[in-house]
Enzyme design. Structure first.
Site: not given
Lengths: 132, 281
Positions: B12, B59, B193, B240
């Protein structure tokens, strides 16, 4: 007995755990204040005066005012909160991240285009240095 | 009876949303990413569910450090797009499904998963970028969406095992809902990431590809991955991926793979995408 931190040997990585969150609470809530346009405007008009309104340590203020993002992370900043500062300075995310790596934005982008930073040599500080 | 028939997994990345909003999806940098979703858009147009349960993380948009819910479920009628510091994305608001959301909340809490019920909040790129990737931009989203939030920012996030078990409880909850609804479950985020500090830019292709394979064929195996392993192998933000385990467990064990896509880089991230259907559906 304290919980262990079996992630501390991971090089170049600061995990936003309980200790970091406690250290950075006000810093991160300060970043959060930059979600409002009027606050961004006031901050950009006089960064020091705005920062002085928050109960931050001298090192946290230094990190913010000098846009030293690694210092912000070391002082308890979390990347998703810190990103509000990137946006306030209208700095693209990838470019802002590149400043934390000691590379130029061009070098960083070239690394990403060639598949990213390799995992070999970057798993643990105790890993064989010959792989780096 | 309601039933979960498909699962979609997707990164996302906010820059992907920006490329859609700014109309730069056809340039040299982005076109390989969007080509990977061409099949997905067709599949999605042919398979519009009544409701999507969309597992994602906020976030620091709706939630800051004042309150950090480990699992949250959006129970309102409508959720607007959040202003994440550069103005809200120009997309329609998301229509929720309060009846099903409240039903799920009650069912899984009584099943010992202590959800936080969330009513008044806005949804950020974690939820809206996957929607934009799967559906053409239009005046309104073609189905209802239940936001299902997981804390993956404040360490420790819930364990992979806990997420997997919650996924199973979700499936049970949906099947206990009386109305005849076709439900899809989406797991978002990842893949490898790291966005912060000196190791930023880390990508681990081999690990990611193995994660996708195992997710399809033997997902319970992935519950053995510890938090330090996620961080070490997939980067501080790669953790995540625990959210994918909720969606995978919610679909049930036997699945048919419809689509698989992996691309590096999308901004700082390895983009992964899968479409799975419940076998025989």
């Amino acid at each position: 007995m304290a919980l262990e931190k079996p992630y501390q040997d991971i090089p170049g990585t600061i995990v936003f755990d309980a200790d970091m969150s406690r250290k950075g609470y006000h810093l991160n809530q300060f970043f959060m204040s930059l979600m409002k346009a009027e606050n961004r405007k006031r901050f950009l008009a006089d960064e020091k005066a705005y920062v002085d309104e928050w109960p931050l340590t001298d090192l946290q203020k230094k990190g913010v005012l000098e846009q030293d993002y690694n210092l912000c992370i070391e002082q308890g900043g979390n990347i998703y909160f810190l990103a509000k500062l990137f946006y306030t300075h209208e700095q693209p995310f990838e470019r802002a991240v590149s400043t934390m790596t000691g590379m130029t934005p061009q070098e960083y982008r070239a690394m990403m285009l060639s598949g990213g930073r390799p995992i070999e040599g970057n798993r643990s500080t105790s890993e064989n240095k010959g792989n780096q | 009876m309601a039933r979960i028939t498909s699962a979609v997994f997707s990164s996302h990345i906010p820059a992907v949303g920006a490329a859609i909003d700014l109309g730069t999806t056809g340039n040299d940098y982005w076109s390989p990413v969007f080509q990977g979703f061409e099949y997905s858009k067709k599949w999605q147009a042919d398979n519009v569910p009544d409701v999507i349960i969309l597992v994602y993380n906020d976030h620091a948009s709706a939630f800051d450090l004042r309150v950090v819910p480990t699992f949250g479920i959006g129970c309102s009628e409508e959720f607007e797009s959040a202003d994440e510091g550069w103005g809200p994305r120009p997309i329609p608001p998301v229509q929720g499904h309060p009846d099903l959301a409240w039903h799920i909340a009650q069912s899984v809490i009584l099943d010992s998963f202590d959800m936080t019920i969330c009513n008044d909040f806005k949804v950020d790129h974690g939820l809206t970028v996957p929607l934009s990737l799967m559906f053409e931009q239009s005046e309104a989203w073609p189905c209802r969406v239940i936001p299902f939030m997981v804390n993956v920012i404040q360490y420790p996030p819930p364990t992979g095992r806990r997420c997997f078990e919650l996924g199973k409880a979700l499936r049970k909850a949906v099947e206990l809902f009386d109305e005849d609804l076709n439900v899809h479950i989406w797991g978002t985020g990842g893949m490898s990431h790291q966005l912060q500090y000196k190791r930023a830019g880390l990508i681990n292709r081999e690990w990611d590809l193995n994660f996708m394979n195992t997710l399809i064929n033997d997902p319970e195996e992935l519950t053995k991955i510890t938090h330090p392993e996620y961080i070490r192998e997939a980067g501080s933000e790669g953790i995540e991926l625990v959210m994918w385990l909720i969606a995978r467990a919610a679909l049930g064990s036997q699945v048919d793979e419809k689509h698989r896509f992996y691309h590096v880089p999308a901004s700082n991230t390895a983009l992964g995408h899968l479409i799975l259907e419940k076998a025989g559906s």
